[in-house]
Every structure is written in C-alpha cells, then in structure tokens.
Design an enzyme around this catalytic site. Sequence first.
Site, PDB file in Angstrom:
ATOM      1  N   ASP A  44       0.848  -1.200   0.000  1.00 36.36           N
ATOM      2  CA  ASP A  44       0.000   0.000   0.000  1.00 36.36           C
ATOM      3  C   ASP A  44       0.885   1.251   0.000  1.00 36.36           C
ATOM      4  OD1 ASP A  44       0.873  -0.149   2.605  1.00 36.36           O
ATOM      5  OD2 ASP A  44      -1.119   0.054   3.514  1.00 36.36           O
ATOM      6  N   SER A  45       2.210   1.052  -0.005  1.00 43.84           N
ATOM      7  CA  SER A  45       3.141   2.158  -0.284  1.00 43.84           C
ATOM      8  C   SER A  45       2.811   2.751  -1.652  1.00 43.84           C
ATOM      9  CB  SER A  45       4.593   1.665  -0.257  1.00 43.84           C
ATOM     10  OG  SER A  45       4.757   0.495  -1.034  1.00 43.84           O
ATOM     11  N   ASP A  83      -1.204  -6.110  -0.431  1.00 42.23           N
ATOM     12  CA  ASP A  83      -1.304  -5.499   0.895  1.00 42.23           C
ATOM     13  C   ASP A  83      -2.763  -5.127   1.150  1.00 42.23           C
ATOM     14  OD1 ASP A  83       0.110  -4.765   3.087  1.00 42.23           O
ATOM     15  OD2 ASP A  83       1.117  -3.051   2.163  1.00 42.23           O
ATOM     16  N   LYS A 113      -1.190  -9.429   2.623  1.00 38.50           N
ATOM     17  CA  LYS A 113      -0.415  -9.027   3.816  1.00 38.50           C
ATOM     18  C   LYS A 113      -1.327  -8.192   4.702  1.00 38.50           C
ATOM     19  CE  LYS A 113       3.065  -5.861   3.700  1.00 38.50           C
ATOM     20  NZ  LYS A 113       2.537  -4.806   4.592  1.00 38.50           N
ATOM     21  N   GLU A 115      -1.265  -5.844   8.272  1.00 31.48           N
ATOM     22  CA  GLU A 115      -0.453  -5.190   9.309  1.00 31.48           C
ATOM     23  C   GLU A 115      -1.076  -5.416  10.686  1.00 31.48           C
ATOM     24  OE1 GLU A 115       0.264  -1.003   8.798  1.00 31.48           O
ATOM     25  OE2 GLU A 115       1.136  -1.275   6.805  1.00 31.48           O
ATOM     26  N   GLU A 182       9.480  -4.636  10.193  1.00 33.16           N
ATOM     27  CA  GLU A 182       9.888  -3.334   9.651  1.00 33.16           C
ATOM     28  C   GLU A 182      10.461  -2.440  10.746  1.00 33.16           C
ATOM     29  OE1 GLU A 182       7.084  -1.411   7.040  1.00 33.16           O
ATOM     30  OE2 GLU A 182       8.196   0.487   7.076  1.00 33.16           O
TER      31      GLU A 182
HETATM   32  O1  KIV Z   1       3.616  -1.138   1.610  1.00 32.52           O
HETATM   33  C1  KIV Z   1       4.764  -1.584   1.511  1.00 32.52           C
HETATM   34  O2  KIV Z   1       5.490  -1.351   0.534  1.00 32.52           O
HETATM   35  C2  KIV Z   1       5.249  -2.437   2.601  1.00 32.52           C
HETATM   36  C3  KIV Z   1       6.698  -2.811   2.594  1.00 32.52           C
HETATM   37  C4  KIV Z   1       7.519  -1.648   2.973  1.00 32.52           C
HETATM   38  C5  KIV Z   1       6.965  -3.999   3.429  1.00 32.52           C
HETATM   39  O3  KIV Z   1       4.508  -2.785   3.468  1.00 32.52           O
END
Ligand code: KIV
Length: 277
Positions: A44-45, A83, A113, A115, A182
């Site tokens: 989600d970056s 994510d 993924k 969090e 992280e």
């Molecule tokens: O959103 C993302 O890119 C991430 C990575 C930094 C692990 O969660």
Amino acid sequence: MKKKTVKHIREMKGREKIVMLTAYDASMAGLLDGCGIDILLVGDSLGMVVLGYESTVPVTMEEMLHHVAAVRRGSPNALVIADMPFGSFQVSPEQAVENGIRFMKEGGCDGVKVEGGGEVCATVRALVRAGVPVMGHLGVTPQTAGLLGGYGVQGRTPEVARGMLADAARLVEAGVFSLVLECIPEELARVITGRVAVPTLGIGAGIHCDGQVLVTNDLLGLFDRFTPHFVRKYLELAPMIREAVSGFRNDVRAGSFPGPEHSFSSDTDFSDLAGED
Ligand code: KIV
C-alpha cells in the site's frame, strides 16, 4: 523458472535467503520477475510512491485491485502478495475474508499481507480458514503510524520487544506463512527469526532475517527527496530521468527531433495537396 508458491517460500527458511520487492505495474513486475525475485509485494506504499498521497491511509481496495491485477499480468513466476489497505480488514473478520477473496479472484494474487499484532489474529485465522494465505507485518506498521507516534524504530525497550515477540508467536499460531519485520533493532529481529517457524522478511531489521524486502523505487533511486536509513540505492534513476527528459525537451525545441530516421516516407507525390484547403 518455476512459479513460486507459499510452500516454496516456507521451505526457504534456514536454507536460502528470500528476496522480496514491491511492484505496482506490469512492466516493472515483468523486469523484477525476470530477475528471479521470489516475492512481489503490491504494497500500500502504492499510495505514496505512485498515487501521490501523503500516507498509506487513503488507499482503497479498488486502487489496490487495479495494481495487483497489473502486477499479476506482468509476473508469471513470483509469489504476488497484495497489501490489505487501511479499512479493508479492520471492521470484522468477515469484511477481511470478503476483501481477501476479491484480491485472489479479481487480482489473481497468491495471498495478502495484513499489518498488526495480536489484534489481527482473529482476522488472520478467518482468512486462512477461507483459503487466503496471509503474510504478517510487525514493527513499524505505516497504517497505524499515528498510534505508534510516527515511523521511528519500534521495539527498542524490553517491554515493547517482549510484546512484539509474543505478537509474532500469536500470528504464527493464527496461520501466517511469513512475517515482515519493519524498522526494529537487528538483535530483536534475530531473536524473532530464531523463535518462529515461518520466514521473516526484514526492512530496516538487519541481516539476521530469513529474507529482505525493499521498496523498488527506493532501491532504484527513483525518489530522491528522502532516502530511509535502511535503503541501499543500486541506481540513481531520478537524475538520469531528468537528464534524458531535458534532452528530449531541448531537441524538440531546437527542431532536431524527430530526425529522418524517426520519420516515414511514401512514393506518393503529396505536393498537390499543399495548395488544397
Ligand atoms: O507497503 C509496503 O510497501 C510495505 C513494505 C515496505 C513492506 O509494506
């Protein structure tokens, strides 16, 4: 190259370091996949790196799905992980399962993924029970950076470190197949890696993790306003892009692009047309 599966990734623990990068579109995913990257994370970056948001919080399911499907199309071999964005899993385990299934059916990814620590274990259990493989994420969790007090290193005190170790064990018990760590101290990552049965993937978590992950745009030097402490840049693309684009601008303005080699010709005599209205 063989298509990577969750089973392959689990079996790499203790045998071979796992390499993971972020990807957001099909062309970059194809390049990374061709280099043998094990896992492509549609992080989600995306919100900051591609969509221009200030944080990951505004990213929606629809935005993520659009990019997950593109990465899947470009990446035949890597394990593609989506994510789960803020708001897509917090309401209830049922909401998480619905969105996890959408990611797999519409995005074609291999897993998601999520969090968080102990508070997401019921969600992880529900996803895994529904057939959605889950990667956990501890340490700095950008979706809740506000609660953590920012993006600073987590787990420097014994109490927080002990809590993180307990969270890692609970997530594994809930069914995660791997764990992103992280921005935590290297020694804490070593302890967690030694204590859990699943691979750990570090970003700012030192050398002892079972694998490493970076944001591809950081590694390539595409974003040059700020470089996190844990990033090694393998390329400085931003100044190279500026130089190339300025060259194009100068050539167009000077009338030296396109050249004859970039233009098309024909045997037809078009000179009569020049006088027509
Ligand atoms: O959103 C993302 O890119 C991430 C990575 C930094 C692990 O969660």
